[in-house]
Write a protein that holds these residues in place. Structure first.
Motif, short mmCIF file in Angstrom:
data_model
loop_
_atom_site.label_atom_id
_atom_site.label_comp_id
_atom_site.label_asym_id
_atom_site.label_seq_id
_atom_site.Cartn_x
_atom_site.Cartn_y
_atom_site.Cartn_z
N GLN A 1 -57.65 40.66 -53.34
CA GLN A 1 -56.40 39.90 -53.38
C GLN A 1 -55.48 40.33 -52.24
O GLN A 1 -54.84 39.48 -51.61
N SER A 2 -55.42 41.60 -51.99
CA SER A 2 -54.56 42.11 -50.91
C SER A 2 -55.01 41.59 -49.56
O SER A 2 -54.18 41.21 -48.73
N ILE A 3 -56.31 41.56 -49.33
CA ILE A 3 -56.83 41.06 -48.04
C ILE A 3 -56.44 39.60 -47.84
O ILE A 3 -55.95 39.22 -46.78
N VAL A 4 -56.64 38.79 -48.86
CA VAL A 4 -56.35 37.36 -48.74
C VAL A 4 -54.87 37.12 -48.50
O VAL A 4 -54.48 36.44 -47.54
N PHE A 5 -54.04 37.68 -49.35
CA PHE A 5 -52.60 37.42 -49.23
C PHE A 5 -52.00 38.09 -48.00
O PHE A 5 -51.17 37.49 -47.31
N ASN A 6 -52.41 39.31 -47.71
CA ASN A 6 -51.84 40.00 -46.56
C ASN A 6 -52.21 39.30 -45.25
O ASN A 6 -51.43 39.31 -44.31
N SER A 7 -53.39 38.72 -45.18
CA SER A 7 -53.77 37.97 -43.97
C SER A 7 -52.78 36.84 -43.71
O SER A 7 -52.33 36.64 -42.58
N VAL A 8 -52.44 36.13 -44.76
CA VAL A 8 -51.49 35.01 -44.62
C VAL A 8 -50.10 35.52 -44.26
O VAL A 8 -49.44 35.00 -43.36
N PHE A 9 -49.66 36.57 -44.95
CA PHE A 9 -48.30 37.08 -44.71
C PHE A 9 -48.17 37.69 -43.32
O PHE A 9 -47.14 37.52 -42.66
N ILE A 10 -49.20 38.41 -42.86
CA ILE A 10 -49.15 38.99 -41.51
C ILE A 10 -49.09 37.88 -40.47
O ILE A 10 -48.34 37.96 -39.50
N LEU A 11 -49.87 36.82 -40.67
CA LEU A 11 -49.82 35.68 -39.75
C LEU A 11 -48.42 35.08 -39.72
O LEU A 11 -47.88 34.78 -38.65
N CYS A 12 -47.81 34.92 -40.88
CA CYS A 12 -46.45 34.37 -40.95
C CYS A 12 -45.43 35.28 -40.26
O CYS A 12 -44.53 34.80 -39.57
N ILE A 13 -45.58 36.59 -40.43
CA ILE A 13 -44.67 37.53 -39.76
C ILE A 13 -44.79 37.40 -38.25
O ILE A 13 -43.79 37.38 -37.53
N PHE A 14 -46.02 37.27 -37.74
CA PHE A 14 -46.20 37.11 -36.30
C PHE A 14 -45.62 35.78 -35.82
O PHE A 14 -45.05 35.70 -34.74
N LEU A 15 -45.76 34.74 -36.62
CA LEU A 15 -45.19 33.45 -36.24
C LEU A 15 -43.67 33.52 -36.19
O LEU A 15 -43.04 32.97 -35.27
N VAL A 16 -43.06 34.22 -37.15
CA VAL A 16 -41.60 34.39 -37.13
C VAL A 16 -41.18 35.18 -35.89
O VAL A 16 -40.18 34.86 -35.24
N ALA A 17 -41.95 36.21 -35.54
CA ALA A 17 -41.63 37.00 -34.34
C ALA A 17 -41.73 36.15 -33.07
O ALA A 17 -40.87 36.24 -32.19
N VAL A 18 -42.74 35.31 -32.99
CA VAL A 18 -42.89 34.44 -31.82
C VAL A 18 -41.76 33.42 -31.75
O VAL A 18 -41.19 33.17 -30.68
N VAL A 19 -41.40 32.84 -32.90
CA VAL A 19 -40.29 31.88 -32.94
C VAL A 19 -38.99 32.56 -32.52
O VAL A 19 -38.18 32.00 -31.78
N THR A 20 -38.78 33.80 -32.97
CA THR A 20 -37.60 34.55 -32.57
C THR A 20 -37.56 34.72 -31.05
O THR A 20 -36.51 34.55 -30.43
N CYS A 21 -38.69 35.05 -30.48
CA CYS A 21 -38.76 35.22 -29.02
C CYS A 21 -38.49 33.90 -28.30
O CYS A 21 -37.83 33.88 -27.26
N LEU A 22 -38.97 32.80 -28.85
CA LEU A 22 -38.75 31.50 -28.21
C LEU A 22 -37.28 31.08 -28.28
O LEU A 22 -36.75 30.50 -27.33
N PHE A 23 -36.61 31.38 -29.41
CA PHE A 23 -35.19 31.03 -29.54
C PHE A 23 -34.31 31.87 -28.61
O PHE A 23 -33.24 31.45 -28.22
N ARG A 24 -34.75 33.06 -28.29
CA ARG A 24 -33.97 33.98 -27.46
C ARG A 24 -34.60 34.17 -26.08
O ARG A 24 -34.42 35.20 -25.45
N LEU A 25 -35.31 33.17 -25.61
CA LEU A 25 -36.04 33.29 -24.35
C LEU A 25 -35.13 33.60 -23.17
O LEU A 25 -35.46 34.43 -22.33
#
Length: 164
Positions: free
Chosen positions: A91-115
């Motif tokens: 369960q941890s592998i499945v859910f953490n994979s999704v959450f880690i991907l979302c965290i990276f997407l939020v980080a990329v969006v943050t970088c794009l907003f503050r480019l």
């Protein structure tokens, strides 16, 4: 019929010197602490919502939410290691994979907003790329280690290591 697909890598030791169980336990604690730091950093910015753009508040709330969910998933993995429950690791592998991907997407969006702010100094771009790359490598290693321990636990109990 012959299988042509490659299985996921299965490691026997963590960092080359620790047992797999000990290494996964340490990695779970490190990941949980990183999530708590991310939660604190995101929550620190939330009270100042009047001074910030609405997009900034949304980014901070998203980071706090996904980091909290990832921390919970890491704690489930810790209990799976301590209680020797492979289903908790799965369960941890499945859910953490999704959450880690979302965290990276939020980080990329943050970088794009503050480019425009990041482009002022060339060192900022290099730092962001290095931090995102290091985070991705650590996340892949963490998930590979948890998956290896999951597969070993499943085989130790005589069950198939393939999730059903």
């Amino acid at each position: 019929m012959k299988r042509t697909d490659m299985p996921l890598p299965m490691l026997r030791r963590c960092c080359g010197c620790l047992s797999l169980e000990t290494g996964c336990f340490i990695l779970c604690i490190i990941s949980t602490l990183a999530c708590v730091a991310n939660i604190v950093a995101g929550a620190w910015n939330l009270p100042r919502h009047q001074e910030r753009e609405p997009e900034d508040n949304l980014i901070s709330m998203s980071m706090v939410m996904f980091s909290t969910l990832s921390a919970i998933s890491n704690i489930v993995a810790l209990f799976g290691i301590l209680l020797k429950r492979p289903s908790h690791l799965q369960q941890s592998i499945v859910f953490n994979s999704v959450f880690i991907l979302c965290i990276f997407l939020v980080a990329v969006v943050t970088c794009l907003f503050r480019l425009e702010e990041f482009l002022q100094l060339p060192g900022n771009i290099a730092l962001i790329v290095v931090v995102l790359f290091a985070g991705a490598i650590y996340s892949l290693y963490y998930l590979t280690m948890i998956n290896s321990l999951y597969r070993i636990m499943k085989m130790a109990y005589g069950e198939s290591a393939i999730p059903v």
